[in-house]
Design an enzyme around this catalytic site. Structure first.
Site, mmCIF file in Angstrom:
data_model
loop_
_atom_site.group_PDB
_atom_site.id
_atom_site.type_symbol
_atom_site.label_atom_id
_atom_site.label_comp_id
_atom_site.label_asym_id
_atom_site.label_seq_id
_atom_site.Cartn_x
_atom_site.Cartn_y
_atom_site.Cartn_z
ATOM 1 N N LYS A 79 0.816 -1.208 0.000
ATOM 2 C CA LYS A 79 0.000 0.000 0.000
ATOM 3 C C LYS A 79 0.852 1.262 0.000
ATOM 4 C CE LYS A 79 -4.159 -2.113 1.104
ATOM 5 N NZ LYS A 79 -5.067 -2.355 2.212
ATOM 6 N N GLU A 126 -2.146 -9.295 19.686
ATOM 7 C CA GLU A 126 -2.239 -10.384 20.667
ATOM 8 C C GLU A 126 -2.143 -11.734 19.965
ATOM 9 O OE1 GLU A 126 -5.983 -10.275 22.792
ATOM 10 O OE2 GLU A 126 -7.149 -10.034 20.981
ATOM 11 N N TYR A 132 -6.332 0.789 32.416
ATOM 12 C CA TYR A 132 -7.164 1.955 32.119
ATOM 13 C C TYR A 132 -7.969 2.324 33.363
ATOM 14 C CZ TYR A 132 -6.520 -0.256 27.481
ATOM 15 O OH TYR A 132 -6.031 -0.885 26.376
ATOM 16 N N GLU A 136 -0.559 -9.314 38.178
ATOM 17 C CA GLU A 136 -1.584 -10.354 38.109
ATOM 18 C C GLU A 136 -0.982 -11.625 38.681
ATOM 19 O OE1 GLU A 136 -2.602 -11.118 34.061
ATOM 20 O OE2 GLU A 136 -3.354 -9.086 33.708
ATOM 21 N N HIS A 155 -5.716 -15.546 29.748
ATOM 22 C CA HIS A 155 -4.477 -15.701 28.975
ATOM 23 C C HIS A 155 -3.430 -16.476 29.755
ATOM 24 C CE1 HIS A 155 -2.630 -12.325 31.003
ATOM 25 N NE2 HIS A 155 -3.486 -11.461 30.500
#
Lengths: 377, 294, 294, 377
Positions: free
Chosen positions: B43, B98, B159, B209, B247
């Site tokens: 492109k 991802e 966020y 996490e 995940h």
């Protein structure tokens, strides 16, 4: 994560030149009998349930046979068993070899070092978790240049091998490394790796393939994992969906936010039952599908907690409203919503028009969800 | 000053003609970022909102002096896109894509390291410094310039938390979303020293996490090297063992990797650990006022 | 001070139990080098002239704090030996082994570079600094401490020239034999700045050969970065085009690579170019006295 | 350096999936005829001499045929020809394809960057040396991660390819890179690479394999290179040996010292005829063999210039004395020696006892050697 049954793992082992006992898969007692009768499986042999859980030996899912008739009887005894939640549908029959020692080797990912790791232990045949750390040799393997000769030499030393068995290990580890890389494995494990005569034989095979590499490996697409039927449907629709034993359904986006939501619900006495991670979609149809899936799990109440990024708030609101119209009246559930972030205003307005109020703060919305589910049921 | 990005950051968007690439190129510009080029093979020669599109990253660097890349190309082609950027001399790559196989990410990471390139991500929201530049997809609305640094393994939870800091009347210096994949280009241990060295950051928020040991490793670094106060939060305290949380980064493995292990390590390192996201702003404000008192 | 080796250099000899390894381990010690360990897989636990032999480089590093390796293992195993040394934390490798496939050397070189390890060679005589240390096989008799630095692509021609410097009553600071293979770990361009920075070197002797462009690249570096005087010699002025002179480095290819091209580039860079090896000592003495006069 | 004949190169191309014209090797005119008659080589076809030198087309070593009889005639005309010093012993017959454009691609080593380099040019079919630099696209290729998709894309752009030909190039370059690495090539070159219809076909194949990788590739051991018979014997004995057209034999050790010796001899008016590099041996037998080989080349005089390192002076002296005793009286030659370095004293003494004086300086010894060879002959 695609966990391969032993026989599938061994198919890969064969492809990469890793030595195996002679064997055959059987899906009925008759097949088991004829595998022995035909000579494909020499006697004496072992008959093993092809289930993914460990501890088959102690659990009665492994039996021995000295004749075709015994093999048939063993197969009849094992097939159809429920083993740690898994129904036994396949058997692997293999010759029973004269083993002089059982070893352990595996390759997996060491996240902290961002390198594959080769683990070797002379104490094979038991769960590796139960082996003392000092008895496990660990070596990081750089993807470039790959598993080196000196690393294989060190593994041989750790396993106490010498002579021809050393050469056998060298070739086996070359194959195992190649398998790990080329098949996009998360884990390749041989436990036990048996010393038989002068050489080595892989008695078991544990191979886990990475989900994300599916585009390179369409061949693993149809292998089922240990999912519930609804989880399986979710997987087909590419929605992360997990069933627990509570009664509040949680729909959130992103693993971290989903987990934080569960934490908060639990804090206020809620019991999350199903959770569903929309991930990074921005397609209202997918949101609708996710809600309908949630409805099938029949939660007492649903808590929707969305922070709009890639997934925009108005998309979620639109999908939700669409779904609510499709849920049969008998399956309806009370809904507590909290949507924030990109296109928040539009999303809140769409929900408002459908009669759903978005509560802006996490604490208050979670409390409302717990209240909606009630204390009973 | 800020961390990794500033007003001189010149972004090339790889995969700019895809839906996400187009959307976020626009949002990055609205944030005030210099988005100087896009790349989509085949492109080249076109343009998008006035941003020139090239066939290769090398051309974009030669023609627009791009020095950072934001990668949106689909997972099967992401490794190649990253290698192309590294070879073209880009030294900051934010990989939003991802579902990149970790075997591919191993190659990207080690190749980048050998060439002196830093990767943030994959599967990450990227990096932003309000008033300066954003490379990635964190919503613009959550930011406001300030002195709180944020490092997070999560996406939307970041966020949520960054937004909470803003709602509390505070602002951010720089915010990095590391991504939660098994192999990330930049981990807590890599990011912490950057904030320690940043004169615009007074306090750090670390969002972790369950799963892996990145938080424990970060805690060790905090204990031995960090002088600035840290407020931490670990998501997944209530998650059952062995179940996937969406995940691969969130599988609990023995001992290390649990929420309890992470919280304990961080508390030992002197961090204030919030139990819930909404506790973070108060803890941050407290740390700021204590710091001002020193 | 000296270049790359000094009194703290602690050498592990890989392949110490082979004929060459044994001989040169002894000669290095006679030179005054700390040869602290040998490695030969399968022979760990033994010792040679009091030097302990280990099964792996890692063990030798753990037990003897070796920090440089001299590799004598046969070509088919040389790549593995080098990777092992690099992974064990060795940061200076002298690869004496000849006939290593260049594809193997590409892997060794780029892996070493990524890890911060320097390789000298392969197929090289190594490095020596009289009165300090030698890692390699240059005959001890040619040396005498002094202020002349020598960088050479050749083997025996280096001995010839270094010996000539000694016979002339001068001495050497450090001498590096780079090796003449198609891919070398350290080239003129890599070695020149080390000598420029070395306070013990007053003048440099650069010994090149026809083939390749390493001398031309070196000349460019000299012109733009070097303040010290350089005396150069290029072997092969009389060699016919297209004939092999014993190793792959000596095939003449169009334009660049000829003796004439190399001599011209060096003269343009201000180097004094000797026509024959025996002219070198006089040119060196001249450069030294001019330097003293400045 | 093992240069492969075109047909051998194409065997490798086939192994790595690089598209080729249909073809067959013939070693006689009858074989050529039946290759066409059997249909293995479709008509019209091209008959090419399998020699290593370039410029076959202009040199009459390539002919065309429209029938089996014509193929036979072409074979008869080419076989046995002496082409640039090489006798034609093999032919390659290939179908003649409708070519729309000729391109160029190659992978070789860029020594200065220490990286393989991929060169592509839309101007194929001519010697690449004659193509303007600006018309050649050069890309360094890192061994890790290997030739990437974006590099292949850039090459396609440089070649002006689009559509299916682009995909064809992509696969072709993947194969070419794999060949370069796995076969330990110094050079792989396709010139011309032809556009035929929608795809690409390699019309020629130039592959050079690295000598040093012989331990991985025993299959190349018996392929002969462009050496004289004495050079071939020397190669078998692992002695570097080159024949020029002068009359002084030079024995030295190491390429640099050997070349410096030639430079000095030439300075004093000498004409080196044979030179022989002992390299890094320390085996007196090998030294003896080298001397006997030198004797066979019948030099007018021999200049021995050794700086003992790995090769020790006494070893050389011993080997030399041993050899002198074996050279037949008719083959004897005057010898000028200069031996220095490790074990110099012992070596000088051994020579002295055999009546040979070692002259210590290079200048004087070279002058003596030139004098010994005389001005004539």
């Amino acid at each position: 994560m695609v966990k391969l049954a032993e026989w599938r793992g061994k198919q890969l082992f064969r492809k990469y030149g890793i030595p195996l006992p002679r064997g055959e898969v059987a899906r009925s007692a008759d097949e088991a009998e004829s595998a022995v009768r035909s000579g494909a499986v020499p006697l004496p042999c072992v008959v093993k349930a092809q289930v993914l859980a460990g501890g088959r030996g102690k659990g009665g899912a492994v039996r021995f046979a000295n004749s075709a008739a015994e093999a048939k009887a063993a197969a009849e005894a094992i097939l159809g068993l429920e083993f740690k939640g898994e129904r036994v549908r396949e058997l692997l029959l293999e010759e029973k070899l004269p083993i002089s020692k059982e070893l352990y080797v595996s390759i997996t990912l060491d996240r902290a070092r961002r390198l594959p790791i080769l683990m070797s232990s002379a104490q094979g045949g038991v769960e590796i978790e139960s082996v003392d750390d000092s008895a496990i040799d660990r070596q990081s393997v750089d993807p470039f240049p790959g598993l080196t000769a000196y690393e294989r030499r060190r593994a041989a030393g750790a396993l106490g091998l010498s002579g021809p068995a050393r050469g056998s290990l060298d070739r086996l580890l070359e194959g195992l490394w190649k398998l790990f890389v080329e098949e996009d494995a998360e884990l390749v494990e041989i436990n036990p790796l048996a010393i038989v005569g002068d050489g080595l034989v892989a008695l078991d095979a544990k191979v886990i393939i990475e989900d994300d590499a599916g585009f390179r490996h369409p061949e693993y697409a149809e292998i089922r994992d240990d999912r519930t039927p609804l989880e399986e449907i979710a997987r087909e629709k590419e929605i992360a969906f997990v069933q627990l034993d509570g009664n509040i359904g949680v729909i959130a986006n992103g693993a971290g936010l989903t987990m934080a939501t569960l934490d908060v619900l639990q804090e206020f006495g809620g019991r999350p039952g199903v959770f569903l991670d929309l991930g990074g979609t921005d397609d209202p149809k997918k949101v609708t599908e996710a809600f309908l899936l949630m409805a099938q799990a029949r939660p007492k109440a649903v808590f929707l907690n969305i922070f709009g990024g890639v997934t925009k708030c108005d998309t979620v609101a639109r999908g939700l409203v669409e779904a609510m119209a499709k849920v049969p009246p008998t399956d309806r559930f009370p809904l507590v919503a909290r949507i924030r972030g990109n296109n928040e205003k539009e999303g809140v307005e769409i929900l408002r028009q459908a009669g759903i109020i978005s509560i802006p703060t996490l604490r208050e919305s979670a409390q409302a969800a717990v209240a909606a589910a009630g204390s009973g049921a | 000053m800020s961390v990794l990005v500033d007003r001189d950051t010149r972004v090339v968007v790889q995969g700019i003609t895809g839906h996400q690439g187009t959307t976020h190129a626009r949002l990055m510009r609205e944030f005030g970022t210099s988005v100087v080029a896009g790349v989509t093979p085949g492109k080249g020669g076109s343009s998008l909102d006035g941003v020139p599109v090239f066939d290769s990253v090398q051309e974009s660097v030669d023609r627009t002096a791009a020095n950072a890349s934001c990668i949106f190309v689909p997972a099967p082609f992401a490794k190649d896109a990253a290698l192309e950027a590294i070879d073209a001399g880009i030294r900051l790559l934010v990989v939003v894509t991802e579902h990149i196989p970790f075997h591919d990410m191993l190659v990207m990471y080690h190749y980048g390291r050998a060439k002196g390139a830093r990767i943030i991500g994959p599967n990450c929201p990227g990096i932003a410094s309000p008033g300066r530049a954003k490379v990635g997809i964190i919503p613009n609305v959550v930011f406001r310039p300030g002195r709180v640094g944020v490092i997070s393994r999560s996406g939307t939870l970041t966020y949520e938390i960054v937004s909470g800091i803003k709602d509390h009347g505070l602002g951010q210096s720089t915010c990095i979303g590391l991504g939660g994949d098994p192999v990330v280009g930049t981990s807590f241990v890599d990011a912490l020293p950057l904030f320690e060295a940043d004169p615009d950051t007074d306090v750090l928020v670390m969002v972790g996490e369950i799963g892996g040991t990145a938080e424990e490793d970060g805690a060790e670094y905090i204990q031995s090297h960090l002088s600035k106060p840290v407020v931490a939060y670990i998501a997944g305290r209530s998650a059952p063992e062995g179940k996937r949380m969406g995940h691969a980064g969130a599988i609990i493995s023995r001992g290390k990797g649990t929420a309890a292990s992470k919280v304990a390590a961080l508390e030992r390192a002197g961090a204030k650990v919030a139990r819930f996201p909404y506790e973070i702003p108060d803890l941050v404000a407290q740390a700021l006022s204590e710091g001002a008192g020193r």
